[in-house]
Write a protein that holds these residues in place. Structure first.
Motif, short mmCIF file in Angstrom:
data_model
loop_
_atom_site.label_atom_id
_atom_site.label_comp_id
_atom_site.label_asym_id
_atom_site.label_seq_id
_atom_site.Cartn_x
_atom_site.Cartn_y
_atom_site.Cartn_z
N ILE A 71 -9.73 -2.07 -3.63
CA ILE A 71 -8.34 -2.44 -3.88
C ILE A 71 -7.54 -1.15 -3.87
O ILE A 71 -7.83 -0.23 -4.65
CB ILE A 71 -8.16 -3.19 -5.22
CG1 ILE A 71 -8.86 -4.55 -5.15
CG2 ILE A 71 -6.68 -3.40 -5.50
CD1 ILE A 71 -10.30 -4.52 -5.55
N THR A 72 -6.56 -1.04 -2.98
CA THR A 72 -5.83 0.21 -2.81
C THR A 72 -4.39 0.07 -3.29
O THR A 72 -3.79 -1.01 -3.22
CB THR A 72 -5.82 0.66 -1.34
OG1 THR A 72 -5.22 -0.35 -0.53
CG2 THR A 72 -7.24 0.91 -0.85
N ASN A 73 -3.86 1.17 -3.79
CA ASN A 73 -2.46 1.25 -4.20
C ASN A 73 -1.62 1.40 -2.93
O ASN A 73 -1.42 2.50 -2.44
CB ASN A 73 -2.29 2.45 -5.14
CG ASN A 73 -0.86 2.65 -5.57
OD1 ASN A 73 0.00 1.81 -5.37
ND2 ASN A 73 -0.60 3.81 -6.19
N ASN A 74 -1.17 0.25 -2.41
CA ASN A 74 -0.52 0.10 -1.10
C ASN A 74 -1.57 0.06 0.01
O ASN A 74 -2.61 0.72 -0.08
CB ASN A 74 0.52 1.18 -0.84
CG ASN A 74 1.80 0.95 -1.65
OD1 ASN A 74 2.66 0.19 -1.24
ND2 ASN A 74 1.91 1.60 -2.81
N PRO A 75 -1.33 -0.75 1.04
CA PRO A 75 -2.32 -0.95 2.10
C PRO A 75 -2.62 0.32 2.89
O PRO A 75 -1.79 1.23 2.99
CB PRO A 75 -1.67 -2.02 2.99
CG PRO A 75 -0.72 -2.74 2.09
CD PRO A 75 -0.19 -1.69 1.16
#
Length: 312
Positions: A201-205
């Motif tokens: 899960i990333t902070n912004n794609p």
């Protein structure tokens, strides 16, 4: 300008270098630029105390040198919901192994080069991501990643490039024999059932393109990126790696990708190990992810030195 400078004495970039000598060099750069520096070099629990003292001081900017875990510790203290005084920008001096956020912000990867670039730069506000009560600035990785982080720390002081080859071998063994995650993703309320060995899960794609695996499309888009690898055979893994190198991995049938503002990871397990920006945490399930939009102010170099930035 009064500046607080805090360096993690155990940072990877300082292995083999006297931390006090590096701090003295950075202090001199600040003094030569007309600033009033107050520096501290610490590690372990003392690093947290040094960060607390920097935030409690009258410094107008907080400069922190270390890896992604050190930057998270500083960012937590500077979030609007956690600070008692006025907001100050965070200046990142890259001293870790990956330095992913520094790369995305265009900061030079040498602290001696980063400092003048930040002093002559501007500020911008970026998103902060949260899982349960833990923040992350780059990515949160349930699955095989916490094992990789643990192995990396065990090998931290091993000399030479052989340790990286051993780490790659450990990675492939984990994919072959490691436990699978059986989870249900609730992305903005939409359920997706997954069986995977790795989840991100990333902070912004993430961005696409050659060698762009860890680069992001934006840092202030207010959206989480969610990625999983559905791999059953070694052939699938090799094909995915080849497409990662080519920059087309998001179109591989073994890769699942989506974007959402809120994500819950529901598991039959009561707790899951999660690697947040290279730091392991054992968190209760469900894992609840969300974005704090533009919650952190950071110092960045100017994109064009001849063109003044518009202040926020």
């Amino acid at each position: 300008m009064r500046v607080a400078l805090v360096l993690n004495g155990a940072a990877g970039a300082l292995l083999g270098r006297p931390p006090e000598a590096v701090a003295a060099r950075l202090q001199q750069i600040l003094a030569d630029a007309g600033h009033e520096p107050r520096a501290a070099v610490a590690e372990g629990p003392a690093l947290c105390r040094a960060l607390d003292a920097a935030v409690a001081s009258e410094a107008e900017a907080i400069l922190v040198g270390g890896g992604d875990g050190t930057i998270i510790a500083a960012a937590e203290r500077l979030l609007p919901e956690n600070r008692a005084g006025p907001g100050r920008p965070l200046g990142i001096l890259p001293m870790g192994t990956a330095n992913l956020l520094a790369r995305d912000l265009g900061i030079p990867l040498s602290p001696e080069a980063a400092l003048p670039a930040l002093l002559a730069g501007a500020t911008r506000r970026i998103d902060v991501a949260l899982v349960n009560d833990r923040i992350f600035l780059n990515s949160s990785l349930p699955g095989i990643a916490p094992r990789m982080v643990h192995q990396r720390e065990r090998m931290r002081h091993d000399p030479g490039p052989m340790k990286w080859l051993r780490l790659v071998r450990f990675f492939f063994r984990g994919f072959d024999h490691g436990p699978r995650l059986h989870v249900v993703l609730q992305a903005d309320g939409r359920p997706v059932r997954l069986i995977t060995r790795t989840l991100a899960i990333t902070n912004n794609p993430l961005a696409e393109g050659f060698a762009a695996l860890h680069s992001r499309v934006a840092l202030d888009g207010g959206t989480l990126g969610v990625y999983a690898a559905r791999i059953d055979r070694r052939l699938d893994l090799w094909r995915l790696i080849a497409r990662i190198v080519a920059g087309t991995w998001q179109h591989d049938p073994a890769a699942a990708a989506l974007a959402a503002r809120r994500v819950n990871v529901v598991s039959r397990r009561a707790r899951l190990w999660v690697a947040n920006d290279g730091e392991n945490h054992l968190l209760a399930t469900p894992l609840r992810y969300r974005i704090l939009a533009k919650a952190l102010t950071v110092m960045v170099p100017r994109a064009d030195p001849d063109k003044p930035d518009t202040p926020e």
